[in-house]
Write an enzyme that holds these catalytic residues in place. Sequence first.
Site, short mmCIF file in Angstrom:
data_model
loop_
_atom_site.label_atom_id
_atom_site.label_comp_id
_atom_site.label_asym_id
_atom_site.label_seq_id
_atom_site.Cartn_x
_atom_site.Cartn_y
_atom_site.Cartn_z
N ASP A 177 0.25 -0.91 -0.02
CA ASP A 177 -0.17 -0.10 0.10
C ASP A 177 1.21 1.34 0.37
O ASP A 177 2.02 1.40 0.91
CB ASP A 177 -1.02 -0.09 1.39
CG ASP A 177 -2.11 1.05 1.78
OD1 ASP A 177 -2.64 1.37 0.18
OD2 ASP A 177 -2.61 1.39 2.34
N HIS A 178 0.89 2.38 -1.24
CA HIS A 178 1.23 3.37 -0.91
C HIS A 178 3.01 2.87 -1.01
O HIS A 178 3.88 3.62 -0.41
CB HIS A 178 0.76 4.81 0.14
CG HIS A 178 -0.46 4.29 0.23
ND1 HIS A 178 -0.97 6.15 -1.05
CD2 HIS A 178 -1.09 4.32 1.23
CE1 HIS A 178 -2.24 5.95 -0.53
NE2 HIS A 178 -2.51 5.26 0.63
N HIS A 188 -6.42 10.52 4.73
CA HIS A 188 -6.09 8.83 5.68
C HIS A 188 -6.74 10.25 7.31
O HIS A 188 -6.45 10.59 7.06
CB HIS A 188 -5.47 8.66 4.99
CG HIS A 188 -4.81 8.22 4.15
ND1 HIS A 188 -4.29 8.00 2.88
CD2 HIS A 188 -4.62 6.93 3.32
CE1 HIS A 188 -3.93 8.24 2.10
NE2 HIS A 188 -4.40 6.60 2.39
N GLY A 189 -6.45 8.96 7.98
CA GLY A 189 -6.74 8.68 9.03
C GLY A 189 -8.28 9.29 9.82
O GLY A 189 -9.63 9.31 8.78
N GLY A 236 -8.21 6.12 2.20
CA GLY A 236 -9.01 7.17 3.09
C GLY A 236 -10.71 6.49 3.53
O GLY A 236 -11.41 7.86 3.88
N SER A 280 -11.43 4.22 6.26
CA SER A 280 -12.34 4.85 7.64
C SER A 280 -13.09 6.02 7.89
O SER A 280 -12.55 6.97 8.11
CB SER A 280 -10.84 4.88 8.70
OG SER A 280 -10.58 2.93 8.34
N ASN A 297 -10.01 0.79 0.70
CA ASN A 297 -8.89 0.90 1.87
C ASN A 297 -9.58 0.75 3.15
O ASN A 297 -10.09 2.20 3.06
CB ASN A 297 -8.21 1.43 0.96
CG ASN A 297 -7.36 1.17 0.10
OD1 ASN A 297 -7.33 -0.08 -0.40
ND2 ASN A 297 -6.09 1.64 -0.07
N ALA A 310 -8.27 1.01 6.53
CA ALA A 310 -7.33 1.50 7.28
C ALA A 310 -7.05 1.47 9.10
O ALA A 310 -6.73 0.74 10.60
CB ALA A 310 -5.60 1.90 7.16
N THR A 311 -6.96 3.00 9.36
CA THR A 311 -7.51 3.86 10.62
C THR A 311 -8.57 3.00 11.34
O THR A 311 -7.95 2.25 12.22
CB THR A 311 -7.93 5.34 10.74
OG1 THR A 311 -7.12 5.86 10.10
CG2 THR A 311 -7.90 5.42 12.20
P1 13P Z 1 -7.90 5.30 6.53
O1 13P Z 1 -6.82 5.53 7.50
O2 13P Z 1 -8.01 6.73 6.52
O3 13P Z 1 -8.64 4.24 6.53
O4 13P Z 1 -7.23 5.08 4.49
C1 13P Z 1 -7.18 3.58 4.50
C2 13P Z 1 -5.90 3.75 3.15
O5 13P Z 1 -5.94 4.51 2.11
C3 13P Z 1 -5.24 2.93 3.03
O6 13P Z 1 -4.22 3.18 1.91
ZN ZN Z 2 -4.11 5.00 0.81
#
Ligand code: 13P
Ligand code: ZN
Length: 281
Positions: free
Chosen positions: A81-82, A177-178, A206, A208, A227, A229-230
């Site tokens: 990722d990224h 993100h976050g 982004g 979440s 996606n 993550a947070t």
């Molecule tokens: P979040 O942390 O906002 O869910 O973003 C996830 C993301 O884009 C991971 O690449």
């Molecule tokens: Zn991302």
Amino acid sequence: MLVTTKEMLLEAQKNHYAVGAFNVENMEMVQAVIAAAEEMRSPVIIQTTPSTLKYASPELYFANVKALAQKSVVPIAVHLDHGNSFELAMQTFRCGYTSIMIDGSPKSFEENIALTSAVVQAAHGAGIPVEAELGTVGGKEDSLDNGEGGYTDPQKAKEFVERTNCDSLAVAIGTAHGVYKHAPKLDLERLSAIRKVVDIPLVLHGTSGVDDDVVKECVKRGICKVNYATDLRIAYTKGVKEILAENPDVFDPKKYGTRGREYVKQYVMDKMQVVGSTNRI
Ligand code: 13P
Ligand code: ZN
């Protein structure tokens, strides 16, 4: 079973759903995401960022996923990722990752094309698909201004995809993100405009904290990979904190890991329903 994201995302695109891509930080989170995929009979993407790969090596994360994927009937992809350099992209690719993102979005349009094309060339030789990004997803990239940032321009996206031959494209339509301080307002018309001129699977970053109904609308308009993550980090840590608060004398990591893992699994199962990937196996 371990697969690439190539067919997985094309299959999702054809059948108008998206596949969830979930960021993991440790073994328990890998277990949770795969357990969720099995229970929901859903394909899934497990991904790690460069900062996660600084904490532990790609080999270590890959081994965790592979050990479970080998015994599983659901399609599982391991994705960078990224990815922020050609070198890291090659490192993950060599250790077995089945999907790579190269994020040249902080660079100029031409530099992004050059970096993405180089990774595409190397990865495609081994049948590994590449996700690229054009535009600025908020959060991590906020401070980077290359003069060409902001939301993804549909015509530029078309040119970018034609010139790089990437397999999927992360678009900037208002997510960040976050943790969101205010609910984000997404530019859904822009997403549709991109979809009109770009025919490869589109990726939402982004996610979440984005309202489930908004995510569903994005999937309707052409997003094939979503996606998260947070919120997985929050879910895991909530479980750990709960156990330690209930019993401050606990010292066995298995005790609090179990609750963290359970919360991540619940969250992932819920999001698999939102993106529409359940009962596909
Ligand atoms: P979040 O942390 O906002 O869910 O973003 C996830 C993301 O884009 C991971 O690449
Ligand atoms: Zn991302």
